[in-house]
Design a protein around this motif. Structure first.
Motif, PDB file in Angstrom:
ATOM      1  N   GLY A 226     -13.209 -19.003 -10.429  1.00 11.27           N
ATOM      2  CA  GLY A 226     -13.469 -17.930  -9.477  1.00 11.27           C
ATOM      3  C   GLY A 226     -12.214 -17.139  -9.198  1.00 11.27           C
ATOM      4  N   GLN A 227     -12.402 -15.958  -8.630  1.00 11.75           N
ATOM      5  CA  GLN A 227     -11.274 -15.100  -8.285  1.00 11.75           C
ATOM      6  C   GLN A 227     -11.691 -14.146  -7.166  1.00 11.75           C
ATOM      7  OE1 GLN A 227     -10.024 -11.392 -10.418  1.00 11.75           O
ATOM      8  NE2 GLN A 227      -8.333 -12.668 -11.140  1.00 11.75           N
ATOM      9  N   ILE A 228     -10.756 -13.913  -6.257  1.00  9.37           N
ATOM     10  CA  ILE A 228     -10.916 -12.864  -5.253  1.00  9.37           C
ATOM     11  C   ILE A 228      -9.700 -11.964  -5.333  1.00  9.37           C
ATOM     12  CG2 ILE A 228     -10.974 -12.330  -2.793  1.00  9.37           C
ATOM     13  CD1 ILE A 228     -12.651 -14.756  -2.325  1.00  9.37           C
ATOM     14  N   GLN A 229      -9.950 -10.674  -5.494  1.00  8.84           N
ATOM     15  CA  GLN A 229      -8.885  -9.674  -5.478  1.00  8.84           C
ATOM     16  C   GLN A 229      -9.151  -8.727  -4.323  1.00  8.84           C
ATOM     17  OE1 GLN A 229      -7.184  -7.562  -9.107  1.00  8.84           O
ATOM     18  NE2 GLN A 229      -8.326  -5.882  -8.197  1.00  8.84           N
ATOM     19  N   LEU A 230      -8.239  -8.708  -3.375  1.00  9.44           N
ATOM     20  CA  LEU A 230      -8.383  -7.896  -2.166  1.00  9.44           C
ATOM     21  C   LEU A 230      -7.213  -6.924  -2.103  1.00  9.44           C
ATOM     22  CD1 LEU A 230      -9.901  -7.490   0.555  1.00  9.44           C
ATOM     23  CD2 LEU A 230      -8.386  -9.228   1.520  1.00  9.44           C
ATOM     24  N   ARG A 231      -7.514  -5.622  -1.985  1.00 14.35           N
ATOM     25  CA  ARG A 231      -6.448  -4.618  -2.017  1.00 14.35           C
ATOM     26  C   ARG A 231      -6.702  -3.510  -1.006  1.00 14.35           C
ATOM     27  NH1 ARG A 231      -6.369  -3.387  -7.332  1.00 14.35           N
ATOM     28  NH2 ARG A 231      -7.579  -1.466  -7.249  1.00 14.35           N
ATOM     29  N   SER A 232      -5.658  -3.155  -0.266  1.00 18.27           N
ATOM     30  CA  SER A 232      -5.697  -1.986   0.625  1.00 18.27           C
ATOM     31  C   SER A 232      -4.745  -0.941   0.061  1.00 18.27           C
ATOM     32  CB  SER A 232      -5.299  -2.370   2.048  1.00 18.27           C
ATOM     33  OG  SER A 232      -3.973  -2.887   2.084  1.00 18.27           O
ATOM     34  N   GLU A 233      -5.113   0.337   0.158  1.00 17.34           N
ATOM     35  CA  GLU A 233      -4.331   1.419  -0.434  1.00 17.34           C
ATOM     36  C   GLU A 233      -4.188   2.580   0.549  1.00 17.34           C
ATOM     37  OE1 GLU A 233      -5.624   2.593  -4.413  1.00 17.34           O
ATOM     38  OE2 GLU A 233      -6.905   0.810  -4.496  1.00 17.34           O
ATOM     39  N   VAL A 234      -3.029   3.210   0.483  1.00 17.57           N
ATOM     40  CA  VAL A 234      -2.792   4.484   1.171  1.00 17.57           C
ATOM     41  C   VAL A 234      -2.534   5.512   0.082  1.00 17.57           C
ATOM     42  CG1 VAL A 234      -1.362   5.759   2.792  1.00 17.57           C
ATOM     43  CG2 VAL A 234      -1.852   3.326   3.196  1.00 17.57           C
ATOM     44  N   ASP A 235      -3.415   6.503  -0.022  1.00 19.12           N
ATOM     45  CA  ASP A 235      -3.440   7.422  -1.156  1.00 19.12           C
ATOM     46  C   ASP A 235      -3.019   8.824  -0.719  1.00 19.12           C
ATOM     47  OD1 ASP A 235      -3.970   8.979  -3.346  1.00 19.12           O
ATOM     48  OD2 ASP A 235      -6.000   8.233  -3.673  1.00 19.12           O
ATOM     49  N   GLY A 236      -1.791   9.181  -1.083  1.00 20.58           N
ATOM     50  CA  GLY A 236      -1.316  10.537  -0.838  1.00 20.58           C
ATOM     51  C   GLY A 236      -0.999  11.245  -2.140  1.00 20.58           C
ATOM     52  N   ARG A 237      -1.869  11.089  -3.119  1.00 17.96           N
ATOM     53  CA  ARG A 237      -1.626  11.620  -4.456  1.00 17.96           C
ATOM     54  C   ARG A 237      -2.114  13.063  -4.626  1.00 17.96           C
ATOM     55  NH1 ARG A 237      -4.087   6.721  -7.972  1.00 17.96           N
ATOM     56  NH2 ARG A 237      -5.633   6.887  -6.296  1.00 17.96           N
ATOM     57  N   ASP A 238      -2.381  13.758  -3.521  1.00 17.12           N
ATOM     58  CA  ASP A 238      -2.907  15.124  -3.612  1.00 17.12           C
ATOM     59  C   ASP A 238      -1.803  16.179  -3.570  1.00 17.12           C
ATOM     60  OD1 ASP A 238      -2.154  14.787  -0.993  1.00 17.12           O
ATOM     61  OD2 ASP A 238      -3.950  15.713  -0.136  1.00 17.12           O
ATOM     62  N   PHE A 239      -0.508  15.767  -3.499  1.00 20.02           N
ATOM     63  CA  PHE A 239       0.632  16.697  -3.497  1.00 20.02           C
ATOM     64  C   PHE A 239       0.633  17.620  -2.280  1.00 20.02           C
ATOM     65  CE2 PHE A 239      -0.056  15.741  -8.041  1.00 20.02           C
ATOM     66  CZ  PHE A 239       1.183  15.200  -8.350  1.00 20.02           C
ATOM     67  N   SER A 240       0.121  17.131  -1.174  1.00 22.86           N
ATOM     68  CA  SER A 240       0.121  17.946   0.051  1.00 22.86           C
ATOM     69  C   SER A 240       0.450  17.054   1.239  1.00 22.86           C
ATOM     70  CB  SER A 240      -1.246  18.614   0.259  1.00 22.86           C
ATOM     71  OG  SER A 240      -1.272  19.315   1.485  1.00 22.86           O
ATOM     72  N   ASN A 241       1.598  17.307   1.876  1.00 22.10           N
ATOM     73  CA  ASN A 241       1.980  16.538   3.052  1.00 22.10           C
ATOM     74  C   ASN A 241       1.297  17.038   4.320  1.00 22.10           C
ATOM     75  OD1 ASN A 241       3.682  14.986   1.465  1.00 22.10           O
ATOM     76  ND2 ASN A 241       5.501  16.232   1.914  1.00 22.10           N
ATOM     77  N   SER A 242       0.594  18.165   4.233  1.00 20.08           N
ATOM     78  CA  SER A 242      -0.111  18.694   5.397  1.00 20.08           C
ATOM     79  C   SER A 242      -1.478  18.046   5.582  1.00 20.08           C
ATOM     80  CB  SER A 242      -0.273  20.214   5.267  1.00 20.08           C
ATOM     81  OG  SER A 242      -1.076  20.545   4.134  1.00 20.08           O
TER      82      SER A 242
ATOM     83  N   TYR B 275       1.039   4.007 -18.315  1.00 19.17           N
ATOM     84  CA  TYR B 275       1.350   5.406 -18.051  1.00 19.17           C
ATOM     85  C   TYR B 275       1.572   5.692 -16.575  1.00 19.17           C
ATOM     86  CZ  TYR B 275      -0.765   5.253 -22.670  1.00 19.17           C
ATOM     87  OH  TYR B 275      -1.072   4.911 -23.962  1.00 19.17           O
ATOM     88  N   GLY B 276       2.272   4.783 -15.901  1.00 15.19           N
ATOM     89  CA  GLY B 276       2.561   4.973 -14.491  1.00 15.19           C
ATOM     90  C   GLY B 276       1.483   4.395 -13.610  1.00 15.19           C
ATOM     91  N   TYR B 277       1.892   3.718 -12.548  1.00  6.15           N
ATOM     92  CA  TYR B 277       0.934   3.013 -11.690  1.00  6.15           C
ATOM     93  C   TYR B 277       0.126   3.944 -10.793  1.00  6.15           C
ATOM     94  CZ  TYR B 277       3.343  -1.264 -13.105  1.00  6.15           C
ATOM     95  OH  TYR B 277       3.878  -2.307 -13.820  1.00  6.15           O
ATOM     96  N   MET B 278       0.518   5.215 -10.695  1.00  2.00           N
ATOM     97  CA  MET B 278      -0.265   6.144  -9.882  1.00  2.00           C
ATOM     98  C   MET B 278      -1.498   6.654 -10.618  1.00  2.00           C
ATOM     99  SD  MET B 278       2.786   8.201  -7.909  1.00  2.00           S
ATOM    100  CE  MET B 278       1.796   8.879  -6.582  1.00  2.00           C
TER     101      MET B 278
END
Length: 412
Positions: free
Chosen positions: A29-45, A306-309
Protein backbone atom coordinates in the motif's frame (compact mmCIF):
# COMPACT_ATOMS: atom_id res chain seq x y z
CA UNK A 1 -18.12 0.70 -6.19
CA UNK A 2 -17.47 2.05 -2.68
CA UNK A 3 -18.95 -1.06 -1.07
CA UNK A 4 -16.84 -3.27 -3.32
CA UNK A 5 -13.70 -1.40 -2.34
CA UNK A 6 -14.47 -1.70 1.39
CA UNK A 7 -15.10 -5.42 0.92
CA UNK A 8 -11.77 -5.86 -0.88
CA UNK A 9 -9.95 -4.02 1.90
CA UNK A 10 -11.57 -6.27 4.49
CA UNK A 11 -10.63 -9.41 2.57
CA UNK A 12 -7.02 -8.27 2.17
CA UNK A 13 -6.60 -7.53 5.86
CA UNK A 14 -8.36 -10.76 6.77
CA UNK A 15 -5.95 -12.62 4.54
CA UNK A 16 -2.99 -10.85 6.10
CA UNK A 17 -4.16 -11.77 9.60
CA UNK A 18 -4.06 -15.45 8.72
CA UNK A 19 -0.73 -15.37 6.90
CA UNK A 20 0.32 -18.73 8.34
CA UNK A 21 -2.70 -20.52 6.87
CA UNK A 22 -2.50 -18.60 3.55
CA UNK A 23 1.25 -18.53 3.15
CA UNK A 24 2.65 -16.30 0.40
CA UNK A 25 0.03 -13.54 0.25
CA UNK A 26 1.67 -10.11 0.27
CA UNK A 27 -0.03 -6.84 1.12
CA UNK A 28 1.23 -3.54 -0.29
CA UNK A 29 0.00 0.00 0.00
CA UNK A 30 0.93 3.64 -0.36
CA UNK A 31 -0.42 7.03 0.63
CA UNK A 32 0.89 10.16 -1.06
CA UNK A 33 -0.36 13.40 0.46
CA UNK A 34 0.69 16.75 -1.02
CA UNK A 35 -0.23 20.41 -0.49
CA UNK A 36 0.79 23.01 -3.08
CA UNK A 37 0.93 26.78 -3.42
CA UNK A 38 0.76 27.59 -7.14
CA UNK A 39 1.94 30.97 -8.35
CA UNK A 40 2.96 29.84 -11.82
CA UNK A 41 0.82 32.44 -13.63
CA UNK A 42 3.63 35.10 -13.73
CA UNK A 43 1.47 37.66 -11.93
CA UNK A 44 2.15 38.84 -8.38
CA UNK A 45 -1.08 40.86 -8.40
CA UNK A 46 -3.15 37.66 -8.32
CA UNK A 47 -3.56 35.43 -5.29
CA UNK A 48 -1.71 32.11 -5.67
CA UNK A 49 -3.83 28.99 -5.93
CA UNK A 50 -3.70 26.36 -3.21
CA UNK A 51 -4.35 22.66 -3.65
CA UNK A 52 -4.16 19.53 -1.55
CA UNK A 53 -4.25 16.08 -3.14
CA UNK A 54 -4.11 12.52 -1.89
CA UNK A 55 -3.37 9.28 -3.68
CA UNK A 56 -4.11 6.01 -1.89
CA UNK A 57 -3.07 2.62 -3.23
CA UNK A 58 -3.79 -0.77 -1.77
CA UNK A 59 -2.86 -4.07 -3.35
CA UNK A 60 -2.29 -7.75 -2.83
CA UNK A 61 -0.13 -10.28 -4.65
CA UNK A 62 0.43 -14.01 -4.59
CA UNK A 63 2.57 -16.44 -6.57
CA UNK A 64 1.16 -19.95 -7.04
CA UNK A 65 3.58 -22.87 -7.42
CA UNK A 66 6.20 -20.50 -8.89
CA UNK A 67 4.16 -20.56 -12.11
CA UNK A 68 1.44 -17.92 -11.85
CA UNK A 69 1.67 -14.51 -10.19
CA UNK A 70 -1.50 -12.58 -9.30
CA UNK A 71 -1.31 -8.85 -8.59
CA UNK A 72 -4.25 -6.53 -7.88
CA UNK A 73 -3.88 -2.90 -6.82
CA UNK A 74 -6.67 -0.36 -6.37
CA UNK A 75 -6.19 3.38 -6.27
CA UNK A 76 -8.18 6.36 -5.04
CA UNK A 77 -7.02 9.76 -6.34
CA UNK A 78 -8.61 13.04 -5.32
CA UNK A 79 -8.09 16.75 -4.77
CA UNK A 80 -9.41 17.95 -1.44
CA UNK A 81 -12.89 19.42 -1.78
CA UNK A 82 -13.61 18.20 -5.31
CA UNK A 83 -16.80 16.52 -4.09
CA UNK A 84 -18.29 19.95 -3.37
CA UNK A 85 -19.99 18.70 -0.22
CA UNK A 86 -19.10 16.33 2.65
CA UNK A 87 -22.18 14.27 1.77
CA UNK A 88 -21.32 13.88 -1.93
CA UNK A 89 -19.57 10.77 -3.24
CA UNK A 90 -17.22 10.94 -6.22
CA UNK A 91 -16.29 7.64 -7.88
CA UNK A 92 -12.52 8.04 -7.75
CA UNK A 93 -11.65 4.42 -7.01
CA UNK A 94 -10.22 2.54 -9.97
CA UNK A 95 -8.06 -0.45 -10.80
CA UNK A 96 -4.53 0.92 -11.03
CA UNK A 97 -2.94 -2.47 -11.67
CA UNK A 98 -4.45 -5.89 -12.08
CA UNK A 99 -2.64 -8.62 -13.96
CA UNK A 100 -1.66 -12.24 -14.23
CA UNK A 101 1.92 -13.21 -14.96
CA UNK A 102 2.61 -16.72 -16.21
CA UNK A 103 6.18 -17.81 -15.48
CA UNK A 104 7.98 -20.13 -17.91
CA UNK A 105 4.93 -21.65 -19.66
CA UNK A 106 5.68 -25.02 -21.30
CA UNK A 107 9.17 -24.77 -19.83
CA UNK A 108 10.09 -21.86 -22.12
CA UNK A 109 12.45 -19.21 -20.76
CA UNK A 110 9.95 -16.35 -20.77
CA UNK A 111 7.10 -14.85 -18.80
CA UNK A 112 3.76 -13.52 -20.02
CA UNK A 113 2.06 -10.62 -18.25
CA UNK A 114 -1.48 -9.66 -19.20
CA UNK A 115 -3.91 -7.15 -17.75
CA UNK A 116 -3.35 -3.62 -16.47
CA UNK A 117 0.14 -2.68 -15.28
CA UNK A 118 2.62 0.17 -14.98
CA UNK A 119 5.69 0.27 -17.24
CA UNK A 120 9.00 1.58 -15.93
CA UNK A 121 12.05 1.32 -18.16
CA UNK A 122 15.50 2.78 -17.56
CA UNK A 123 15.52 6.42 -16.56
CA UNK A 124 11.77 6.68 -17.35
CA UNK A 125 12.49 9.05 -20.22
CA UNK A 126 10.65 6.79 -22.69
CA UNK A 127 8.24 4.85 -20.42
CA UNK A 128 7.58 5.82 -16.83
CA UNK A 129 4.95 5.49 -14.11
CA UNK A 130 4.69 9.28 -13.65
CA UNK A 131 4.37 8.76 -9.91
CA UNK A 132 4.76 12.45 -9.14
CA UNK A 133 1.18 12.81 -10.40
CA UNK A 134 -1.59 12.16 -7.90
CA UNK A 135 -2.99 9.69 -10.47
CA UNK A 136 0.02 7.94 -12.03
CA UNK A 137 0.13 6.01 -15.28
CA UNK A 138 -0.66 2.39 -16.17
CA UNK A 139 -1.46 0.56 -19.39
CA UNK A 140 -3.84 -2.18 -20.57
CA UNK A 141 -2.14 -4.88 -22.59
CA UNK A 142 0.21 -7.83 -22.68
CA UNK A 143 3.98 -8.06 -22.18
CA UNK A 144 6.36 -10.92 -22.98
CA UNK A 145 9.69 -11.03 -21.14
CA UNK A 146 11.96 -13.24 -23.25
CA UNK A 147 14.89 -14.98 -21.51
CA UNK A 148 14.86 -12.44 -18.64
CA UNK A 149 17.97 -13.90 -16.95
CA UNK A 150 20.23 -13.56 -19.99
CA UNK A 151 18.77 -11.98 -23.13
CA UNK A 152 16.46 -9.64 -21.19
CA UNK A 153 14.06 -8.61 -23.95
CA UNK A 154 10.53 -7.29 -23.41
CA UNK A 155 7.88 -7.30 -26.15
CA UNK A 156 4.62 -5.49 -25.46
CA UNK A 157 1.29 -4.62 -27.03
CA UNK A 158 -0.81 -1.94 -25.31
CA UNK A 159 -4.27 -0.51 -25.91
CA UNK A 160 -4.50 3.21 -25.14
CA UNK A 161 -8.00 3.98 -26.36
CA UNK A 162 -10.74 1.66 -27.58
CA UNK A 163 -13.32 3.98 -29.12
CA UNK A 164 -15.85 1.27 -29.98
CA UNK A 165 -18.06 -0.05 -27.19
CA UNK A 166 -17.76 -3.72 -26.37
CA UNK A 167 -20.33 -5.82 -28.26
CA UNK A 168 -22.04 -8.24 -25.90
CA UNK A 169 -24.91 -9.39 -28.13
CA UNK A 170 -24.23 -9.24 -31.90
CA UNK A 171 -27.49 -7.67 -33.02
CA UNK A 172 -28.03 -7.29 -36.78
CA UNK A 173 -28.05 -3.49 -36.66
CA UNK A 174 -24.48 -3.33 -35.35
CA UNK A 175 -22.85 -4.81 -38.43
CA UNK A 176 -21.20 -4.05 -40.77
CA UNK A 177 -19.07 -1.53 -38.91
CA UNK A 178 -18.90 1.71 -40.96
CA UNK A 179 -15.09 2.07 -40.85
CA UNK A 180 -12.56 -0.24 -42.44
CA UNK A 181 -10.97 -0.98 -39.08
CA UNK A 182 -11.66 -0.35 -35.41
CA UNK A 183 -10.50 3.23 -34.72
CA UNK A 184 -8.55 2.33 -31.59
CA UNK A 185 -5.17 3.61 -30.41
CA UNK A 186 -2.39 1.14 -29.63
CA UNK A 187 1.33 0.83 -28.92
CA UNK A 188 3.54 -2.08 -30.06
CA UNK A 189 7.14 -2.14 -28.92
CA UNK A 190 10.19 -3.71 -27.33
CA UNK A 191 12.76 -2.91 -24.65
CA UNK A 192 16.16 -4.63 -24.57
CA UNK A 193 18.74 -4.46 -21.80
CA UNK A 194 22.43 -4.95 -22.58
CA UNK A 195 25.21 -5.16 -20.00
CA UNK A 196 28.44 -4.02 -21.62
CA UNK A 197 30.69 -4.39 -18.57
CA UNK A 198 30.61 -4.03 -14.80
CA UNK A 199 30.83 -0.26 -15.30
CA UNK A 200 28.52 0.34 -18.24
CA UNK A 201 25.26 -0.78 -19.80
CA UNK A 202 23.14 0.16 -22.78
CA UNK A 203 19.38 -0.24 -23.23
CA UNK A 204 17.46 0.18 -26.45
CA UNK A 205 13.73 0.62 -27.04
CA UNK A 206 11.48 0.91 -30.05
CA UNK A 207 7.73 1.37 -30.18
CA UNK A 208 5.10 2.08 -32.81
CA UNK A 209 2.09 4.15 -31.81
CA UNK A 210 -0.97 4.10 -34.03
CA UNK A 211 -4.24 5.98 -33.65
CA UNK A 212 -6.47 4.45 -36.33
CA UNK A 213 -8.98 7.29 -36.44
CA UNK A 214 -9.15 8.68 -39.99
CA UNK A 215 -8.24 12.35 -40.44
CA UNK A 216 -8.02 12.20 -44.23
CA UNK A 217 -8.55 9.50 -46.85
CA UNK A 218 -6.32 6.56 -45.87
CA UNK A 219 -4.53 8.61 -43.21
CA UNK A 220 -4.42 7.69 -39.52
CA UNK A 221 -4.40 10.38 -36.87
CA UNK A 222 -1.07 8.99 -35.59
CA UNK A 223 1.33 6.49 -37.11
CA UNK A 224 4.57 7.12 -35.26
CA UNK A 225 7.68 4.99 -34.63
CA UNK A 226 10.17 5.95 -31.90
CA UNK A 227 13.60 4.35 -31.59
CA UNK A 228 15.71 5.27 -28.58
CA UNK A 229 18.56 4.17 -26.38
CA UNK A 230 20.18 4.88 -23.01
CA UNK A 231 23.83 4.46 -22.01
CA UNK A 232 25.01 4.47 -18.39
CA UNK A 233 28.68 4.70 -17.46
CA UNK A 234 30.14 4.56 -13.95
CA UNK A 235 33.82 5.37 -13.47
CA UNK A 236 34.54 5.67 -9.79
CA UNK A 237 33.20 8.98 -8.52
CA UNK A 238 32.17 10.06 -12.02
CA UNK A 239 29.05 8.82 -13.81
CA UNK A 240 27.34 9.73 -17.04
CA UNK A 241 24.06 9.08 -18.85
CA UNK A 242 23.56 9.54 -22.57
CA UNK A 243 20.16 9.14 -24.23
CA UNK A 244 19.00 9.60 -27.79
CA UNK A 245 15.85 8.95 -29.78
CA UNK A 246 14.43 9.48 -33.24
CA UNK A 247 10.76 9.68 -34.27
CA UNK A 248 9.41 9.15 -37.76
CA UNK A 249 6.05 8.49 -39.32
CA UNK A 250 3.05 10.79 -39.40
CA UNK A 251 0.80 12.93 -37.26
CA UNK A 252 -2.24 13.24 -39.46
CA UNK A 253 -1.22 14.41 -42.91
CA UNK A 254 2.14 15.77 -41.70
CA UNK A 255 5.30 13.68 -41.95
CA UNK A 256 7.33 13.40 -38.74
CA UNK A 257 11.11 13.62 -38.46
CA UNK A 258 12.14 14.48 -34.90
CA UNK A 259 14.94 13.70 -32.46
CA UNK A 260 15.93 13.88 -28.80
CA UNK A 261 19.46 14.06 -27.35
CA UNK A 262 20.42 14.08 -23.69
CA UNK A 263 23.85 14.05 -22.02
CA UNK A 264 24.60 14.44 -18.33
CA UNK A 265 27.61 13.88 -16.11
CA UNK A 266 27.83 13.70 -12.32
CA UNK A 267 30.76 13.81 -9.92
CA UNK A 268 30.54 12.72 -6.28
CA UNK A 269 32.68 14.45 -3.66
CA UNK A 270 32.15 12.96 -0.19
CA UNK A 271 28.50 13.80 0.64
CA UNK A 272 27.98 16.06 -2.36
CA UNK A 273 27.03 15.19 -5.95
CA UNK A 274 27.45 17.78 -8.69
CA UNK A 275 26.16 17.44 -12.26
CA UNK A 276 25.89 19.20 -15.59
CA UNK A 277 23.67 18.23 -18.50
CA UNK A 278 21.72 19.19 -21.57
CA UNK A 279 18.47 17.90 -23.07
CA UNK A 280 17.67 18.71 -26.70
CA UNK A 281 14.17 18.14 -28.11
CA UNK A 282 13.83 19.08 -31.75
CA UNK A 283 11.11 21.51 -32.78
CA UNK A 284 9.10 22.79 -35.72
CA UNK A 285 10.44 25.64 -37.77
CA UNK A 286 7.86 28.40 -38.39
CA UNK A 287 9.26 28.58 -41.93
CA UNK A 288 8.19 24.97 -42.67
CA UNK A 289 4.59 24.59 -41.40
CA UNK A 290 4.00 21.45 -43.47
CA UNK A 291 6.68 19.50 -41.60
CA UNK A 292 6.40 18.02 -38.10
CA UNK A 293 9.85 18.09 -36.50
CA UNK A 294 8.78 18.40 -32.87
CA UNK A 295 9.85 15.50 -30.65
CA UNK A 296 7.04 14.62 -28.21
CA UNK A 297 7.91 12.49 -25.13
CA UNK A 298 4.42 11.09 -24.66
CA UNK A 299 4.93 8.33 -22.07
CA UNK A 300 7.99 9.37 -20.09
CA UNK A 301 8.01 10.76 -16.57
CA UNK A 302 8.67 14.31 -17.76
CA UNK A 303 8.59 15.80 -14.24
CA UNK A 304 12.00 14.21 -13.60
CA UNK A 305 13.74 15.97 -16.47
CA UNK A 306 12.40 19.35 -17.59
CA UNK A 307 12.08 21.31 -14.37
CA UNK A 308 9.84 20.59 -11.40
CA UNK A 309 7.44 23.43 -12.24
CA UNK A 310 6.26 21.34 -15.22
CA UNK A 311 6.14 24.14 -17.78
CA UNK A 312 7.81 21.85 -20.28
CA UNK A 313 7.53 20.26 -22.74
CA UNK A 314 3.87 21.39 -22.94
CA UNK A 315 4.64 25.14 -23.27
CA UNK A 316 7.02 24.96 -26.23
CA UNK A 317 4.29 25.58 -28.87
CA UNK A 318 6.04 23.05 -31.07
CA UNK A 319 9.33 24.97 -31.12
CA UNK A 320 11.18 22.22 -29.26
CA UNK A 321 13.32 22.57 -26.17
CA UNK A 322 17.00 23.07 -25.32
CA UNK A 323 17.45 22.57 -21.57
CA UNK A 324 20.91 23.27 -20.09
CA UNK A 325 21.09 22.48 -16.39
CA UNK A 326 23.21 22.23 -13.26
CA UNK A 327 22.23 19.83 -10.47
CA UNK A 328 23.58 19.30 -6.98
CA UNK A 329 22.67 17.11 -4.01
CA UNK A 330 24.08 17.32 -0.50
CA UNK A 331 23.54 14.56 2.09
CA UNK A 332 23.85 15.84 5.65
CA UNK A 333 26.22 13.40 7.37
CA UNK A 334 24.76 11.62 10.37
CA UNK A 335 21.21 12.75 9.59
CA UNK A 336 18.26 11.63 7.49
CA UNK A 337 18.18 14.89 5.49
CA UNK A 338 19.34 15.68 1.96
CA UNK A 339 19.11 18.90 -0.03
CA UNK A 340 19.05 19.25 -3.83
CA UNK A 341 19.40 22.40 -5.92
CA UNK A 342 18.79 22.44 -9.69
CA UNK A 343 19.17 25.34 -12.12
CA UNK A 344 17.75 25.18 -15.68
CA UNK A 345 18.24 27.49 -18.63
CA UNK A 346 15.45 26.83 -21.14
CA UNK A 347 15.65 27.81 -24.80
CA UNK A 348 13.59 26.85 -27.82
CA UNK A 349 15.17 24.49 -30.33
CA UNK A 350 13.80 26.63 -33.17
CA UNK A 351 13.36 30.39 -33.08
CA UNK A 352 9.82 31.73 -33.03
CA UNK A 353 8.40 33.58 -36.02
CA UNK A 354 9.54 36.89 -34.50
CA UNK A 355 13.07 35.63 -33.74
CA UNK A 356 12.68 34.85 -30.01
CA UNK A 357 14.40 31.78 -28.52
CA UNK A 358 14.57 32.03 -24.69
CA UNK A 359 11.93 30.53 -22.41
CA UNK A 360 13.66 31.47 -19.16
CA UNK A 361 15.45 30.13 -16.11
CA UNK A 362 14.16 27.90 -13.31
CA UNK A 363 15.58 27.21 -9.85
CA UNK A 364 14.36 24.13 -7.94
CA UNK A 365 15.15 23.40 -4.28
CA UNK A 366 14.18 20.06 -2.71
CA UNK A 367 14.63 19.00 0.93
CA UNK A 368 14.06 15.32 1.73
CA UNK A 369 13.65 13.90 5.24
CA UNK A 370 13.62 10.11 5.55
CA UNK A 371 11.28 9.98 8.50
CA UNK A 372 11.18 6.19 8.87
CA UNK A 373 11.83 3.33 6.48
CA UNK A 374 9.43 3.67 3.55
CA UNK A 375 8.21 7.14 4.54
CA UNK A 376 9.67 10.40 3.21
CA UNK A 377 8.68 13.98 3.96
CA UNK A 378 9.62 16.28 1.07
CA UNK A 379 9.54 20.06 0.73
CA UNK A 380 10.11 21.74 -2.61
CA UNK A 381 10.25 25.32 -3.78
CA UNK A 382 10.80 26.73 -7.28
CA UNK A 383 11.19 30.06 -9.08
CA UNK A 384 10.89 30.76 -12.81
CA UNK A 385 12.31 33.89 -14.46
CA UNK A 386 10.67 34.64 -17.80
CA UNK A 387 12.57 34.88 -21.06
CA UNK A 388 11.34 36.63 -24.19
CA UNK A 389 9.18 33.72 -25.44
CA UNK A 390 7.39 33.18 -22.11
CA UNK A 391 6.78 36.92 -21.84
CA UNK A 392 5.09 36.78 -25.23
CA UNK A 393 3.07 33.68 -24.27
CA UNK A 394 1.84 35.06 -20.93
CA UNK A 395 1.70 38.80 -21.73
CA UNK A 396 1.02 41.12 -20.02
CA UNK A 397 2.06 39.01 -16.99
CA UNK A 398 5.84 39.33 -16.59
CA UNK A 399 6.50 38.72 -12.88
CA UNK A 400 8.64 35.91 -11.48
CA UNK A 401 6.61 32.72 -11.07
CA UNK A 402 6.83 30.61 -7.92
CA UNK A 403 5.60 27.26 -6.68
CA UNK A 404 6.07 25.33 -3.45
CA UNK A 405 4.80 22.11 -1.94
CA UNK A 406 5.00 19.81 1.07
CA UNK A 407 4.54 16.08 0.44
CA UNK A 408 4.46 12.91 2.52
CA UNK A 409 4.82 9.53 0.83
CA UNK A 410 4.32 6.46 3.01
CA UNK A 411 4.78 2.94 1.67
CA UNK A 412 3.49 -0.21 3.29
Amino acid sequence: MKKIFVLIVFIIFFTNSFAQELNGWKLNGQIQLRSEVDGRDFSNSTHPLTFASIRTRLGVEKTFDEKVQLFVQFQDSRVFGEEGSPTTYTSNVDLYQGYLKILKPFGWDLSVQAGRFSIIYGTERFFGASNWSYIGRSFDGVRFSVMPDCWDLDLFALTLNESVSYINNPARGIYPFPQKETPSQSIYGFYKKNKLSDKSKFDITGFYEIDREDVAPDTNRIGLFTLGGTYWGNYGDFSTVFEAAYQLGNRGVRDVNAYMLSLSGFYKINNTTLGLGADILSGNSPDNPDKSNAYIPSYGTNHKFYGYMDYFPSNTSGLGLNDFYFKSTFDFAGTDFSLSADVHHFMSNQKSSDGKNTFGQEIDLTLVYKFVKGTNIIWGGSLFFQGDIMKAFFAPREDTAFWTYLMITANL
